[in-house]
Design an enzyme around this catalytic site. Sequence first.
Site, PDB file in Angstrom:
ATOM      1  N   ASP A 351       0.815  -1.209   0.000  1.00 30.98           N
ATOM      2  CA  ASP A 351       0.000   0.000   0.000  1.00 30.98           C
ATOM      3  C   ASP A 351       0.852   1.264   0.000  1.00 30.98           C
ATOM      4  O   ASP A 351       1.904   1.323   0.646  1.00 30.98           O
ATOM      5  CB  ASP A 351      -0.898  -0.010   1.241  1.00 30.98           C
ATOM      6  CG  ASP A 351      -1.804   1.195   1.332  1.00 30.98           C
ATOM      7  OD1 ASP A 351      -2.627   1.387   0.435  1.00 30.98           O
ATOM      8  OD2 ASP A 351      -1.661   1.957   2.312  1.00 30.98           O
ATOM      9  N   GLU A 404       1.294  -0.420  -5.108  1.00 33.38           N
ATOM     10  CA  GLU A 404       0.369   0.677  -5.383  1.00 33.38           C
ATOM     11  C   GLU A 404       1.224   1.938  -5.436  1.00 33.38           C
ATOM     12  O   GLU A 404       1.545   2.533  -4.418  1.00 33.38           O
ATOM     13  CB  GLU A 404      -0.699   0.810  -4.304  1.00 33.38           C
ATOM     14  CG  GLU A 404      -1.733   1.876  -4.664  1.00 33.38           C
ATOM     15  CD  GLU A 404      -2.347   2.581  -3.459  1.00 33.38           C
ATOM     16  OE1 GLU A 404      -3.339   3.307  -3.652  1.00 33.38           O
ATOM     17  OE2 GLU A 404      -1.827   2.433  -2.349  1.00 33.38           O
TER      18      GLU A 404
END
Length: 671
Positions: A351, A404
């Site tokens: 993330d 990401e």
Amino acid sequence: MAKRKTTTPAAETEQTVQPASPQAPTTITAPAASPTHQDAGIYSRFSDFDVHLFRAGKHQKLYEKFGSHVVEHNGVTGTYFAVWAPSAKYVSVIGNFNGWNKGSHSLSVRWDSSGIWEVFIPNIGRGESYKYFIVHEGGREVEKGDPYAHWWELPPKTASIVWDTYHEWQDQEWMATRKEKNALNAPISVYEMHMSSWRRDPGDPERELSYGEIADALVPYLQDMGFTHVEFMPVMQYPYAPSWGYQITGYYAPSSRFGTPQEFMQLIERLHQAGIGVLLDWVPSHFPGDAHGLYEFDGSHLYEHPDPRKGYHPDWKSYIFNYGRPEVRSFLLSNAMFWLDRCHADGLRVDAVASMLYLDYSRNAGEWEPNVFGGRENLDVISLIKELNEAIYKEFPDIQTIAEESTAFPGVSRPVFMGGLGFGMKWMMGWMNDTLRYFERDPAFRKFHQDELTFSTVYAYTENFMLPLSHDEVVYGKKSLVGKMPGDEWQRFANLRLLFSYMFTHSGAKLLFMGGEFGQTSEWKFDDSLDWHLLQFAPHKGMAACVKALNTLHKTEPAMYERNFTADGFEWLETSDRENSVITYIRKGNRPEDNLLIVLNMTPVPRSSYRIGVPTEGSYQEVFNSDALEFYGSGVVNSSPISSDQQPWQGRSQSINLNVPPLGAVVLKMV
């Protein structure tokens, strides 16, 4: 085949043991200094080499050392506790077993200045709730959960629980073949889901399903829909439900909301037995300031960077790891390994990588400090990510790490030896933004914006991209996917089927957030179930059938995946028919006979006898049409094979006439 185990059974036995640690009196008025390893007979799971690796930032399996471990010592079963608290002058274990008495069970600090505190407590074991009581050298007192605990109390309670990760795995067939399932030349279609809100108890909408109940419903659903992988939004222990799992306090524990660690492993096991891979959302970018968590763990800035310009995240009001501190690097490296090793995860979606890479991320001038070269890159993060990916792929060469990352940072998904960061894939955020912006436009004006669709292939092969239509696109007033589409109800659903068709026939791996596959009409709500009742209505039932058909096409047609990440797997045929907003392109497999011809009509006007140039003489059979009646389409299809003729068209010597449906996609294959 022998059953694989991830650790020894509940009571572990060390080959070398020492006498039990002396215990403090049952009550004290003020914490006294704890004993040190200079005192004889301190039990330890750490070798000198373990300590060396930990302090060098190189230890990959700290979960075997730190935390609580039920062991047999000198014929007595008890629990060994170890915690890192270098700024503490006193540490004890408090829990139900001692009435939360801060002075009854103190830990001893190692003699080697590592800051590691340890104790063996006899006659307590699995299921005991506990915390560490820590007194900072300056006198500050804190009570903390165990950073390495495998299970925690159910929120809002915050104590850790003595537990293990022992499980008799029954997924040997998957583990033996997952190299092929996770390969870049394999079909990868990911279903992203939030475990708490995917589905709830129909009789009690407030009740979250357990890991076992999720498995009962999820495994057959994913099998039926045809997704190859599922990605769970963070399942690590998190106290605050509105964080969606992204504010983690227990990095080594599956969330207790849904059951035990073993029940979580059984969920993964059942998915593997059904041939479905499991990706876990991993959050090394920040952690919350909860009193029982990592923040100021031993009374000092232990895990977070002490400089708020590097240690505090203004967007998420949370704290950033001190990536340059070797012991913190060992914590994160071991944590990534834990989920792959003990839980058999098939990959990690990492993330907020962009927030880690740049020192000035979400900061104004004067709020950040350049690196030693005067740049904005976080050099500690770059070195950590490279080291982490190299270590992961060395230990688990058949998994995938997925970043990401929303910037143009070079080489995110390129090997470290080529100067890259070493990820296996990267989310294609540019494709997502351009595509959604295009599809939100009134079809009458799309002819002026066709470049928003075609631009993606200019950079599509600079990275190994995954195309994400994720949770971030259906919250905070952004509307659901079908809610973004223009037009009346029929057109909105036709637009979404067209969007999915474009996504699945575009180069790259695919990711779709839960609910999109059946046209969820409302925005995602973290505390409420998806609207499964919608599947009784024709538009939603048709949408689900369309996505199922796309997944089938994706898995059965080699041209859809064999060359997903190389430019030789894609070729534009025609992008200049802006007036009709029709686009054609080819997806190529390793064999010419596997090639697919894709035709997209971005307007609600059907095009009958529409002529397109084709690369090869022959007969073309329609293998997919998003306008099929079973998908809630209007039924403008091409039911019979279409033979090419020698009429030159669009620079090709051969061409065909076909019916192009309104707001529809057609996929053709030579027969």
